[in-house]
Design a protein around this motif. Structure first.
Motif, short mmCIF file in Angstrom:
data_model
loop_
_atom_site.label_atom_id
_atom_site.label_comp_id
_atom_site.label_asym_id
_atom_site.label_seq_id
_atom_site.Cartn_x
_atom_site.Cartn_y
_atom_site.Cartn_z
N SER A 94 -48.45 99.28 47.81
CA SER A 94 -47.79 97.99 47.63
C SER A 94 -48.40 97.29 46.42
O SER A 94 -49.61 97.13 46.33
N ALA A 95 -47.55 96.89 45.49
CA ALA A 95 -48.02 96.20 44.29
C ALA A 95 -47.11 95.02 44.00
O ALA A 95 -46.59 94.85 42.90
N ILE A 96 -46.89 94.20 45.02
CA ILE A 96 -45.93 93.10 44.89
C ILE A 96 -46.51 91.95 44.07
O ILE A 96 -47.71 91.88 43.82
N VAL A 152 -43.58 86.35 43.11
CA VAL A 152 -42.12 86.16 43.01
C VAL A 152 -41.39 87.03 44.02
O VAL A 152 -40.32 86.67 44.53
N GLN A 153 -41.97 88.19 44.33
CA GLN A 153 -41.31 89.13 45.24
C GLN A 153 -41.57 88.84 46.72
O GLN A 153 -40.93 89.44 47.59
N TRP A 154 -42.49 87.93 47.02
CA TRP A 154 -42.86 87.69 48.41
C TRP A 154 -41.66 87.33 49.29
O TRP A 154 -41.53 87.86 50.40
N PRO A 155 -40.75 86.49 48.85
CA PRO A 155 -39.59 86.21 49.70
C PRO A 155 -38.76 87.47 50.00
O PRO A 155 -38.22 87.61 51.11
N ARG A 156 -38.69 88.39 49.05
CA ARG A 156 -37.95 89.64 49.29
C ARG A 156 -38.68 90.51 50.32
O ARG A 156 -38.05 91.18 51.14
N VAL A 157 -40.01 90.52 50.24
CA VAL A 157 -40.80 91.29 51.20
C VAL A 157 -40.60 90.72 52.60
O VAL A 157 -40.46 91.47 53.59
N ILE A 158 -40.60 89.41 52.73
CA ILE A 158 -40.37 88.76 54.03
C ILE A 158 -39.03 89.19 54.61
O ILE A 158 -38.91 89.52 55.79
N GLN A 159 -38.01 89.21 53.75
CA GLN A 159 -36.69 89.63 54.19
C GLN A 159 -36.71 91.09 54.62
O GLN A 159 -36.06 91.46 55.62
N THR A 195 -40.10 103.20 51.54
CA THR A 195 -39.67 103.20 50.13
C THR A 195 -38.22 102.76 50.00
O THR A 195 -37.88 101.93 49.15
N GLU A 196 -37.36 103.31 50.83
CA GLU A 196 -35.94 102.97 50.74
C GLU A 196 -35.69 101.50 51.06
O GLU A 196 -34.89 100.83 50.40
N LYS A 197 -36.39 100.97 52.07
CA LYS A 197 -36.24 99.56 52.40
C LYS A 197 -36.75 98.69 51.25
O LYS A 197 -36.14 97.67 50.89
N ALA A 198 -37.89 99.10 50.66
CA ALA A 198 -38.47 98.32 49.56
C ALA A 198 -37.56 98.32 48.34
O ALA A 198 -37.41 97.29 47.66
N GLN A 199 -36.95 99.46 48.04
CA GLN A 199 -36.07 99.52 46.88
C GLN A 199 -34.81 98.67 47.10
O GLN A 199 -34.33 98.02 46.17
N LYS A 200 -34.31 98.66 48.31
CA LYS A 200 -33.16 97.81 48.60
C LYS A 200 -33.53 96.34 48.46
O LYS A 200 -32.71 95.51 48.05
N ALA A 201 -34.78 96.03 48.80
CA ALA A 201 -35.24 94.64 48.67
C ALA A 201 -35.71 94.32 47.25
O ALA A 201 -36.10 93.18 46.97
N LYS A 202 -35.69 95.33 46.36
CA LYS A 202 -36.10 95.17 44.95
C LYS A 202 -37.54 94.67 44.85
O LYS A 202 -37.83 93.67 44.17
N THR A 203 -38.42 95.38 45.52
CA THR A 203 -39.83 95.01 45.46
C THR A 203 -40.68 96.24 45.20
O THR A 203 -40.25 97.38 45.43
N TYR A 204 -41.90 96.02 44.71
CA TYR A 204 -42.75 97.11 44.25
C TYR A 204 -43.56 97.74 45.38
O TYR A 204 -44.76 97.51 45.53
N ILE A 205 -42.89 98.49 46.21
CA ILE A 205 -43.55 99.26 47.26
C ILE A 205 -42.98 100.67 47.21
O ILE A 205 -41.76 100.84 47.24
N MET A 206 -43.85 101.66 47.11
CA MET A 206 -43.37 103.03 46.90
C MET A 206 -44.29 104.01 47.61
O MET A 206 -45.49 103.79 47.75
N GLU A 207 -43.71 105.11 48.05
CA GLU A 207 -44.48 106.15 48.72
C GLU A 207 -45.46 106.82 47.77
O GLU A 207 -45.22 106.90 46.56
N GLU A 208 -46.59 107.28 48.32
CA GLU A 208 -47.56 108.05 47.55
C GLU A 208 -47.27 109.53 47.78
O GLU A 208 -47.35 110.03 48.90
#
Length: 400
Positions: free
Chosen positions: A255-257, A260-267, A307-320
Motif C-alpha cells: 500500500s502506497a496511498i 488525497v486517495q484516503w477517501p477512495r480507500v475508505i470507499q 489489487t482489483e478492488k484497489a484499481q477500481k477505487a483508483k488507489t495505489y495498492i498492488m499485489e507483490e
C-alpha cells in the motif's frame, strides 16, 4: 523491418560482471555492433554466477551472463600482453565507443588511457564506469552493492530500530549504474555527432545512487535543507496510514496511498466509521489502532482480489509478485515482454525482453550471448586480416 536505432554504431566492450555489461547490453539490444572482449581461458566472472540452467554450474550456462550479453559478439584478448594491447589498438581505429569498468588506474597502466586511444581514433567516445569515479580520495576503493548501499545512507532506513540496518535486495544499484552509463554514452555520442566534441564519460556508481534510487536524493535533500535524518520505524505502516506491506490469504500487497486517495480507500474498504476514526492519516499515533482495523480486512482476501478492488477505487495498492507470478502474468505475456532465446549450450530459455519499445526502430534479438571466444575468427581474420595460423600462434602465446 526498419533498421535499429543504433545499427551504425560500433562498440568495444571491456566490461565485466554487471554494471558495465548492462550498459553495453542496452546499446547492443538497440542495434549497436558490440564486441565483448573477455580474458582468455576464464572470461567474464559473470559466467560463474548462478542461476545455472538445471542448476548445473557451467561457464556457458549462466543465466546472469546470458541475459547481460545477448546481441553481442565475443572475442578473447589478453590486454596484459604487448601483442594484446597492439591488437586492441587496431580494433579501436574502427569503432565509435569504448566502454570499460576497470578500476581507474587499469587502463592508463596498460597504455590504453582515453588520451592514448584518442590519438589512434580522434572520433572516439569512451565511457568509464567505476565504484567512486575516476578522481577523488575513494577512486581506488573496492566496493560492492552492499557497501554502496551502506555508504549511501539507505541502509539506515531499512529494518527495525532495535536491529542492525538491512540491505536492499539483489544488485539493483549495479543495474542502475549501467542504465545511467548507457544514457550518458548516448549523450556523448550525440554530442560528438552534433557538436564535434569527443570525450570520456566518468560514471561513478556511487554518485548515480546518491541522486536516484531508493529515495537517496530525497533523503539527502531532507538533510541538507531541514536537517532531517531518515530513520527506521516499527510496524507495517510508515509516514502515512495505511502505508506499507500487508498479508493476504496467499501473499502480500503493498500500500502506497496518499492523503488525497484516503477517501477512495475508505470507499473500497467499506468499514463503518473509518473516516470519523481516522480523519488524519498523517497522525502516526493512530498506527496501531489503524493496523488493528486494516490488517484483518487484507488477510481475508487474496492479493489479486485486493489489487482489483484497489484499481477500481483508483488507489495505489498492488499485489507483490513472486518471480513465478511475474513470468506468468497475463499482461506481460500479452505484450510479449518475455522472450525465448535459443542458445547453443542451453537450448531455448525464457528471458526478460526490451525495457522500452520504439515504434519505428524496433528492439530485436539478433543473437544469444556469445560462447567464450566464439567470434575470434570472425573479428581477427575477417575484420583485421589475421590468418588462421596467426590465431593459432596467438592462442599458444596466451594473447587470445
Amino acid at each position: 523491418m526498419a533498421e535499429q536505432a543504433l545499427s551504425d554504431v560500433k562498440v568495444l566492450d571491456l566490461t565485466w560482471q554487471i554494471a558495465g555489461p548492462y550498459c553495453t547490453k542496452l546499446l547492443a539490444d538497440y542495434g549497436a555492433d558490440v564486441i565483448k572482449i573477455e580474458r582468455p581461458g576464464t572470461g567474464d566472472p559473470a559466467r560463474t554466477y548462478s542461476p545455472f540452467l538445471h542448476d548445473e554450474p557451467h561457464p556457458e550456462k549462466s543465466g546472469y551472463f546470458m541475459y547481460l550479453n545477448n546481441n553481442k559478439r565475443g572475442i578473447t584478448l589478453n590486454l596484459k600482453t604487448k601483442s594484446g594491447q597492439k591488437i586492441f589498438k587496431e580494433l579501436v581505429k574502427d569503432v565509435d565507443i569504448v566502454v570499460e569498468n576497470f578500476s581507474p588506474r587499469v587502463m592508463p597502466r596498460l597504455g590504453l588511457s582515453y588520451e592514448e586511444l584518442k590519438k589512434i581514433n580522434p572520433n572516439l567516445v569512451m565511457t568509464s564506469i567505476s565504484n567512486f569515479g575516476q578522481t577523488g580520495p575513494y577512486r581506488d576503493y573496492k566496493a560492492s552493492n552492499l557497501i554502496e548501499d551502506a555508504m549511501g545512507h539507505t541502509m539506515l532506513t531499512r529494518g527495525t530500530p532495535d536491529r542492525e540496518p538491512s540491505k536492499s535486495s539483489g544488485d539493483a544499484m549495479l543495474y542502475q549504474g549501467g542504465n545511467m552509463a548507457a544514457a550518458a554514452t548516448m549523450l556523448a555520442l550525440w554530442t560528438r555527432d552534433d557538436q564535434g566534441i569527443c570525450q570520456q564519460i566518468d560514471v561513478s556508481i556511487m554518485e548515480v545512487h546518491l541522486t536516484s534510487i531508493d529515495f537517496r536524493g530525497t533523503y539527502l535533500l531532507s538533510y541538507q535543507y531541514a536537517g532531517i535524518i531518515a530513520h527506521r520505524e516499527y510496524g507495517l505502516s510508515f509516514g502515512i496510514l495505511p502505508m506499507g506491506v500487508f498479508n493476504t490469504i496467499d501473499g502480500f500487497i503493498e500500500s502506497a496511498i496518499t492523503p488525497v486517495q484516503w477517501p477512495r480507500v475508505i470507499q473500497m474498504l467499506e468499514i463503518p466509521d473509518l473516516a470519523e476514526r481516522f480523519p488524519n492519516i498523517l497522525d502516526m499515533s493512530k498506527k496501531e489502532e489503524m493496523e488493528a482495523v486494516i490488517i484483518p480486512w487484507f488477510f481475508e482476501r487474496t492479493k489479486r482480489e485486493v489489487t482489483e478492488k484497489a484499481q477500481k477505487a483508483k488507489t495505489y495498492i498492488m499485489e507483490e509478485n513472486t518471480p513465478g507470478d511475474a513470468v506468468e502474468d497475463p499482461h506481460f505475456n500479452a505484450r510479449g515482454f518475455f522472450i525465448e532465446v535459443n542458445h547453443p549450450e542451453m537450448g531455448t530459455v525464457k528471458q526478460p525482453g526490451p525495457p522500452f519499445r520504439p515504434t519505428e526502430n524496433p528492439w530485436v534479438l539478433r543473437r544469444p550471448a556469445p560462447l567464450l571466444g566464439q567470434h575470434n575468427s570472425e573479428v581477427y581474420c575477417d575484420q583485421l586480416g589475421y590468418s588462421k595460423q596467426d590465431l593459432v600462434k596467438l592462442r599458444e602465446l596466451g594473447v587470445i
